[in-house]
Design a protein around this motif. Structure first.
Motif, mmCIF file in Angstrom:
data_model
loop_
_atom_site.group_PDB
_atom_site.id
_atom_site.type_symbol
_atom_site.label_atom_id
_atom_site.label_comp_id
_atom_site.label_asym_id
_atom_site.label_seq_id
_atom_site.Cartn_x
_atom_site.Cartn_y
_atom_site.Cartn_z
ATOM 1 N N ASP A 182 0.812 -1.225 0.000
ATOM 2 C CA ASP A 182 0.000 0.000 0.000
ATOM 3 C C ASP A 182 0.842 1.270 0.000
ATOM 4 O O ASP A 182 0.431 2.280 -0.570
ATOM 5 N N SER A 183 2.002 1.232 0.614
ATOM 6 C CA SER A 183 2.848 2.432 0.613
ATOM 7 C C SER A 183 3.703 2.521 -0.651
ATOM 8 O O SER A 183 4.163 3.604 -1.007
ATOM 9 N N LEU A 184 3.905 1.399 -1.334
ATOM 10 C CA LEU A 184 4.703 1.388 -2.560
ATOM 11 C C LEU A 184 3.870 1.636 -3.808
ATOM 12 O O LEU A 184 4.242 2.419 -4.683
ATOM 13 N N ILE A 185 2.761 0.940 -3.927
ATOM 14 C CA ILE A 185 1.926 1.034 -5.123
ATOM 15 C C ILE A 185 0.820 2.052 -4.856
ATOM 16 O O ILE A 185 -0.325 1.728 -4.588
ATOM 17 N N THR A 186 1.229 3.309 -4.913
ATOM 18 C CA THR A 186 0.333 4.432 -4.633
ATOM 19 C C THR A 186 -0.580 4.686 -5.825
ATOM 20 O O THR A 186 -0.405 4.107 -6.899
ATOM 21 N N ASP A 187 -1.533 5.580 -5.642
ATOM 22 C CA ASP A 187 -2.408 5.947 -6.759
ATOM 23 C C ASP A 187 -1.591 6.485 -7.930
ATOM 24 O O ASP A 187 -1.911 6.217 -9.089
ATOM 25 N N TYR A 188 -0.540 7.237 -7.647
ATOM 26 C CA TYR A 188 0.335 7.756 -8.702
ATOM 27 C C TYR A 188 0.963 6.613 -9.495
ATOM 28 O O TYR A 188 0.984 6.638 -10.732
ATOM 29 N N VAL A 189 1.462 5.597 -8.813
ATOM 30 C CA VAL A 189 2.087 4.461 -9.490
ATOM 31 C C VAL A 189 1.039 3.697 -10.300
ATOM 32 O O VAL A 189 1.273 3.356 -11.465
ATOM 33 N N GLU B 23 20.091 0.817 -20.608
ATOM 34 C CA GLU B 23 20.855 -0.244 -19.951
ATOM 35 C C GLU B 23 20.413 -0.504 -18.517
ATOM 36 O O GLU B 23 20.721 -1.548 -17.941
ATOM 37 N N LEU B 24 19.664 0.411 -17.926
ATOM 38 C CA LEU B 24 19.174 0.235 -16.555
ATOM 39 C C LEU B 24 17.866 -0.538 -16.480
ATOM 40 O O LEU B 24 17.504 -1.048 -15.429
ATOM 41 N N GLY B 25 17.127 -0.575 -17.588
ATOM 42 C CA GLY B 25 15.861 -1.295 -17.599
ATOM 43 C C GLY B 25 14.811 -0.575 -18.416
ATOM 44 O O GLY B 25 15.121 0.208 -19.309
ATOM 45 N N VAL B 26 13.561 -0.825 -18.058
ATOM 46 C CA VAL B 26 12.406 -0.255 -18.751
ATOM 47 C C VAL B 26 11.655 0.642 -17.783
ATOM 48 O O VAL B 26 11.342 0.242 -16.668
ATOM 49 N N MET B 27 11.364 1.864 -18.235
ATOM 50 C CA MET B 27 10.696 2.855 -17.409
ATOM 51 C C MET B 27 9.218 2.928 -17.771
ATOM 52 O O MET B 27 8.858 2.913 -18.945
ATOM 53 N N VAL B 28 8.393 3.022 -16.764
ATOM 54 C CA VAL B 28 6.951 3.175 -16.951
ATOM 55 C C VAL B 28 6.531 4.496 -16.301
ATOM 56 O O VAL B 28 6.975 4.824 -15.194
ATOM 57 N N GLY B 29 5.665 5.225 -16.987
ATOM 58 C CA GLY B 29 5.065 6.425 -16.408
ATOM 59 C C GLY B 29 6.033 7.503 -15.998
ATOM 60 O O GLY B 29 6.049 7.930 -14.856
ATOM 61 N N MET C 24 5.599 9.027 -5.704
ATOM 62 C CA MET C 24 4.918 10.280 -6.062
ATOM 63 C C MET C 24 5.757 11.027 -7.059
ATOM 64 O O MET C 24 6.967 10.796 -7.139
ATOM 65 N N PRO C 25 5.146 11.918 -7.828
ATOM 66 C CA PRO C 25 5.929 12.675 -8.817
ATOM 67 C C PRO C 25 7.077 13.413 -8.148
ATOM 68 O O PRO C 25 6.904 14.004 -7.074
ATOM 69 N N GLY C 26 8.249 13.335 -8.753
ATOM 70 C CA GLY C 26 9.406 14.059 -8.245
ATOM 71 C C GLY C 26 10.075 13.435 -7.047
ATOM 72 O O GLY C 26 10.993 14.018 -6.485
ATOM 73 N N SER C 27 9.660 12.246 -6.625
ATOM 74 C CA SER C 27 10.281 11.643 -5.434
ATOM 75 C C SER C 27 11.555 10.892 -5.777
ATOM 76 O O SER C 27 11.880 10.666 -6.890
#
Length: 66
Positions: free
Chosen positions: A12-19, A35-41, A63-66
């Motif tokens: 619940d603290s990791l998969i926030t509404d933003y995520v 090379e670091l991986g795949v970025m989402v959102g 959260m955005p900017g965290s």
């Protein structure tokens, strides 16, 4: 996090509404990868290859900017 239990315990603290929104609104054709991986959102969550042809979450910005 090293274990599935740790992830579930902190879900619940990791998969926030933003995520969640970042994942559901991501156009798969527009995902960024390097090379670091795949970025989402715009960086909300990153995945990378792991041994055994698996992918794992490497970074979660709750959260955005965290």
């Amino acid at each position: 996090m090293e274990t599935e239990k740790q992830f579930i315990d902190h879900y619940d603290s990791l998969i926030t509404d933003y995520v969640k929104q970042s994942i559901t609104e991501q156009d798969p054709a527009a995902m960024f990868a390097n090379e670091l991986g795949v970025m989402v959102g715009e960086g909300a969550i990153w995945f990378a290859a792991e041994p055994g042809d698996k992918y794992g979450i490497t970074v979660i910005y709750t959260m955005p900017g965290s």
